[in-house]
Design a protein around this motif. Structure first.
Motif, PDB file in Angstrom:
ATOM      1  N   PHE A  79     -13.592 -24.572  26.467  1.00  0.00           N
ATOM      2  CA  PHE A  79     -14.035 -25.593  25.505  1.00  0.00           C
ATOM      3  C   PHE A  79     -14.239 -26.964  26.158  1.00  0.00           C
ATOM      4  O   PHE A  79     -14.583 -27.921  25.443  1.00  0.00           O
TER       5      PHE A  79
ATOM      6  N   HIS B 232     -12.268 -26.338  16.374  1.00  0.00           N
ATOM      7  CA  HIS B 232     -12.391 -24.911  16.037  1.00  0.00           C
ATOM      8  C   HIS B 232     -11.159 -24.341  15.325  1.00  0.00           C
ATOM      9  O   HIS B 232     -10.856 -23.153  15.473  1.00  0.00           O
ATOM     10  N   GLY B 233     -10.449 -25.169  14.550  1.00  0.00           N
ATOM     11  CA  GLY B 233      -9.236 -24.655  13.889  1.00  0.00           C
ATOM     12  C   GLY B 233      -9.370 -24.485  12.389  1.00  0.00           C
ATOM     13  O   GLY B 233      -8.373 -24.239  11.721  1.00  0.00           O
TER      14      GLY B 233
ATOM     15  N   TRP C 129      -3.228 -14.531  13.608  1.00  0.00           N
ATOM     16  CA  TRP C 129      -2.909 -15.780  14.297  1.00  0.00           C
ATOM     17  C   TRP C 129      -1.400 -15.986  14.365  1.00  0.00           C
ATOM     18  O   TRP C 129      -0.874 -16.495  15.359  1.00  0.00           O
TER      19      TRP C 129
ATOM     20  N   LEU D 224      -0.863 -29.424  13.600  1.00  0.00           N
ATOM     21  CA  LEU D 224      -0.396 -28.386  12.673  1.00  0.00           C
ATOM     22  C   LEU D 224      -1.030 -27.051  13.020  1.00  0.00           C
ATOM     23  O   LEU D 224      -2.240 -26.989  13.272  1.00  0.00           O
ATOM     24  N   ASP D 225      -0.232 -26.005  12.988  1.00  0.00           N
ATOM     25  CA  ASP D 225      -0.799 -24.668  13.231  1.00  0.00           C
ATOM     26  C   ASP D 225       0.120 -23.625  12.603  1.00  0.00           C
ATOM     27  O   ASP D 225       1.335 -23.845  12.509  1.00  0.00           O
ATOM     28  N   ILE D 226      -0.468 -22.484  12.209  1.00  0.00           N
ATOM     29  CA  ILE D 226       0.362 -21.423  11.611  1.00  0.00           C
ATOM     30  C   ILE D 226       1.007 -20.523  12.661  1.00  0.00           C
ATOM     31  O   ILE D 226       1.842 -19.700  12.314  1.00  0.00           O
ATOM     32  N   SER D 227       0.607 -20.661  13.929  1.00  0.00           N
ATOM     33  CA  SER D 227       1.174 -19.779  14.952  1.00  0.00           C
ATOM     34  C   SER D 227       2.403 -20.421  15.604  1.00  0.00           C
ATOM     35  O   SER D 227       2.282 -21.437  16.300  1.00  0.00           O
TER      36      SER D 227
ATOM     37  N   ASP E 249       0.816 -24.397   7.360  1.00  0.00           N
ATOM     38  CA  ASP E 249      -0.471 -23.852   6.911  1.00  0.00           C
ATOM     39  C   ASP E 249      -1.270 -24.997   6.282  1.00  0.00           C
ATOM     40  O   ASP E 249      -0.780 -25.654   5.354  1.00  0.00           O
TER      41      ASP E 249
ATOM     42  N   LEU F 122       1.916 -20.787  19.414  1.00  0.00           N
ATOM     43  CA  LEU F 122       1.038 -21.888  19.836  1.00  0.00           C
ATOM     44  C   LEU F 122       1.732 -23.230  19.652  1.00  0.00           C
ATOM     45  O   LEU F 122       1.598 -24.115  20.506  1.00  0.00           O
TER      46      LEU F 122
ATOM     47  N   PHE G 135     -10.724 -20.237   9.729  1.00  0.00           N
ATOM     48  CA  PHE G 135      -9.924 -19.026   9.512  1.00  0.00           C
ATOM     49  C   PHE G 135      -9.162 -19.061   8.191  1.00  0.00           C
ATOM     50  O   PHE G 135      -8.289 -18.227   7.964  1.00  0.00           O
ATOM     51  N   PHE G 136      -9.492 -20.022   7.332  1.00  0.00           N
ATOM     52  CA  PHE G 136      -8.786 -20.134   6.052  1.00  0.00           C
ATOM     53  C   PHE G 136      -9.219 -19.000   5.121  1.00  0.00           C
ATOM     54  O   PHE G 136     -10.412 -18.744   4.980  1.00  0.00           O
TER      55      PHE G 136
ATOM     56  N   GLY H 166      -5.035 -26.772  12.774  1.00  0.00           N
ATOM     57  CA  GLY H 166      -5.195 -25.572  13.610  1.00  0.00           C
ATOM     58  C   GLY H 166      -5.222 -26.007  15.065  1.00  0.00           C
ATOM     59  O   GLY H 166      -6.112 -25.647  15.825  1.00  0.00           O
ATOM     60  N   CYS H 167      -4.189 -26.788  15.454  1.00  0.00           N
ATOM     61  CA  CYS H 167      -4.198 -27.486  16.756  1.00  0.00           C
ATOM     62  C   CYS H 167      -4.034 -26.547  17.939  1.00  0.00           C
ATOM     63  O   CYS H 167      -4.251 -26.940  19.078  1.00  0.00           O
ATOM     64  N   GLY H 168      -3.634 -25.286  17.693  1.00  0.00           N
ATOM     65  CA  GLY H 168      -3.437 -24.355  18.794  1.00  0.00           C
ATOM     66  C   GLY H 168      -2.450 -24.902  19.807  1.00  0.00           C
ATOM     67  O   GLY H 168      -1.413 -25.483  19.439  1.00  0.00           O
TER      68      GLY H 168
HETATM   69  C1  SAM Z   1      -9.824 -20.814  17.575  1.00  0.00           C
HETATM   70  S1  SAM Z   1      -8.168 -21.358  17.491  1.00  0.00           S
HETATM   71  C2  SAM Z   1      -8.350 -23.056  17.978  1.00  0.00           C
HETATM   72  C3  SAM Z   1      -7.067 -23.637  18.455  1.00  0.00           C
HETATM   73  C4  SAM Z   1      -7.155 -25.071  19.010  1.00  0.00           C
HETATM   74  N1  SAM Z   1      -7.664 -26.004  18.018  1.00  0.00           N
HETATM   75  C5  SAM Z   1      -7.984 -25.110  20.256  1.00  0.00           C
HETATM   76  O1  SAM Z   1      -9.068 -25.693  20.243  1.00  0.00           O
HETATM   77  O2  SAM Z   1      -7.541 -24.544  21.279  1.00  0.00           O
HETATM   78  C6  SAM Z   1      -7.882 -21.484  15.733  1.00  0.00           C
HETATM   79  C7  SAM Z   1      -6.502 -22.001  15.373  1.00  0.00           C
HETATM   80  O3  SAM Z   1      -6.419 -22.175  13.957  1.00  0.00           O
HETATM   81  C8  SAM Z   1      -5.093 -21.810  13.550  1.00  0.00           C
HETATM   82  N2  SAM Z   1      -5.097 -21.540  12.111  1.00  0.00           N
HETATM   83  C9  SAM Z   1      -5.689 -20.515  11.457  1.00  0.00           C
HETATM   84  N3  SAM Z   1      -5.484 -20.591  10.126  1.00  0.00           N
HETATM   85  C10 SAM Z   1      -4.731 -21.713   9.920  1.00  0.00           C
HETATM   86  C11 SAM Z   1      -4.169 -22.334   8.772  1.00  0.00           C
HETATM   87  N4  SAM Z   1      -4.349 -21.811   7.548  1.00  0.00           N
HETATM   88  N5  SAM Z   1      -3.445 -23.469   8.928  1.00  0.00           N
HETATM   89  C12 SAM Z   1      -3.244 -23.989  10.175  1.00  0.00           C
HETATM   90  N6  SAM Z   1      -3.744 -23.437  11.307  1.00  0.00           N
HETATM   91  C13 SAM Z   1      -4.478 -22.312  11.192  1.00  0.00           C
HETATM   92  C14 SAM Z   1      -4.787 -20.599  14.429  1.00  0.00           C
HETATM   93  O4  SAM Z   1      -3.428 -20.271  14.489  1.00  0.00           O
HETATM   94  C15 SAM Z   1      -5.398 -21.044  15.761  1.00  0.00           C
HETATM   95  O5  SAM Z   1      -4.464 -21.731  16.553  1.00  0.00           O
END
Ligand code: SAM
Length: 272
Positions: free
Chosen positions: A26, A116-117, A7, A72-75, A98, A78, A120-121, A50-52
């Motif tokens: 979505f 959906h964020g 990610w 908040l997001d780790i990417s 994170d 994004l 992935f933890f 995980g706001c993407g």
């Molecule tokens: C499937 S995408 C969904 C993105 C967004 N919420 C959307 O609906 O378009 C999952 C998101 O979770 C983020 N993510 C994964 N692990 C994370 C963490 N530990 N902390 C914050 N964000 C995280 C990813 O970078 C990714 O943007």
């Protein structure tokens, strides 16, 4: 399995370039999620985990001008896409962070949301414990996640095109890590959350539309999800065969000018 480093790197970059298409896929789920979130009306601070590329955060900031919204997001890619999209909302901010370690006790959220964020933890109990500890008293949590691959034709049908071993651990970080509601309830309660509820929702996942919906879907699948992963791994004839089958699959799902697949999610709610 999709891990944190993916990610932060290539997968996050692809999602940042494809946000119009991921938002489209979505769209019906987003409408349901926003409707469920609307019942949590009395908010001062919302954090979107995980706001993407930020669609949910932007919608909430627009609907609640008196609420501070933080995505908040780790990417990093994004977060820069989200910041560019949402810059005109004074009550909206995005940050690379994170969810497992983020905390700002001077502005603790009273509502966490996520589309959906949260699947992935690496250590979901630790991440949800951190969110619990970082939340205001009596905070709420509302998020969506996919149900099983067998209920998500876009994933199971693409998965059937490539011979691959079944995942050793169905709960490993990835799109289906939260498919099992008993497993998710165990994570949330171990992390201190209560009043945990699951609502199943089904929606139409649109993978292709516009003038040439088949090419649009193939381009989308080439960048996002299980097909993109298969394309990266396969070579030569195997790759060509996979792409031919993917095209046939997209053609067989063309209905009313759109390439559509059935999709199934949970909407999960909980309280601190
Ligand atoms: C499937 S995408 C969904 C993105 C967004 N919420 C959307 O609906 O378009 C999952 C998101 O979770 C983020 N993510 C994964 N692990 C994370 C963490 N530990 N902390 C914050 N964000 C995280 C990813 O970078 C990714 O943007």
């Amino acid at each position: 399995m999709t891990d944190k480093s993916e990610w932060q790197g290539q997968v996050g970059s692809s999602w940042a370039r494809q946000w119009q298409r991921t938002d489209r896929s979505f769209a019906p789920l987003t409408a349901i999620l926003l409707e469920r979130i609307s019942s949590f009306a009395d908010t001062r601070r919302i954090a979107d985990i995980g706001c993407g590329a930020g669609e949910l955060s932007i919608e909430l900031a627009a609907a609640r001008p008196d609420t501070e919204v933080l995505g908040l997001d780790i990417s990093p890619d994004l977060i820069s896409a989200a910041s560019a999209r949402g810059s005109h909302h004074p009550n909206l901010r995005f940050a690379v962070a994170d969810a497992s370690t983020w905390s700002d006790l001077s502005s603790a959220p009273d509502l966490y949301v996520s589309r959906h964020g949260v699947m992935f933890f690496d250590d979901p109990v630790a991440a949800f414990s951190n969110l619990h500890g970082s939340a205001a008293p009596r905070a709420s949590l509302v998020f969506s996640c996919f149900r099983s691959p067998s209920e998500n034709a876009w994933a199971s049908k693409i998965g059937a095109l490539v011979p691959s071993a079944p995942a050793a651990n169905p709960h490993a970080p990835g799109p289906f890590a939260f498919a099992d509601s008993a497993h998710v309830a165990g994570i949330l309660s171990a992390a201190g959350w209560g009043d945990i509820a699951f609502e199943p929702v089904d929606f139409d996942y649109v993978a292709g539309s516009g003038e040439d919906p088949i090419s649009d879907a193939l381009d989308f699948f080439g960048h996002i999800g299980p097909a993109a992963r298969a394309i990266r791994m396969l070579e030569g004839d195997a790759r060509k065969q996979f792409l031919d089958r993917l095209r046939m699959l997209a053609e067989s799902h063309l209905q009313q000018d759109k390439v559509r697949f059935s999709a199934a999610a949970w909407i999960v709610t909980a309280k601190k």
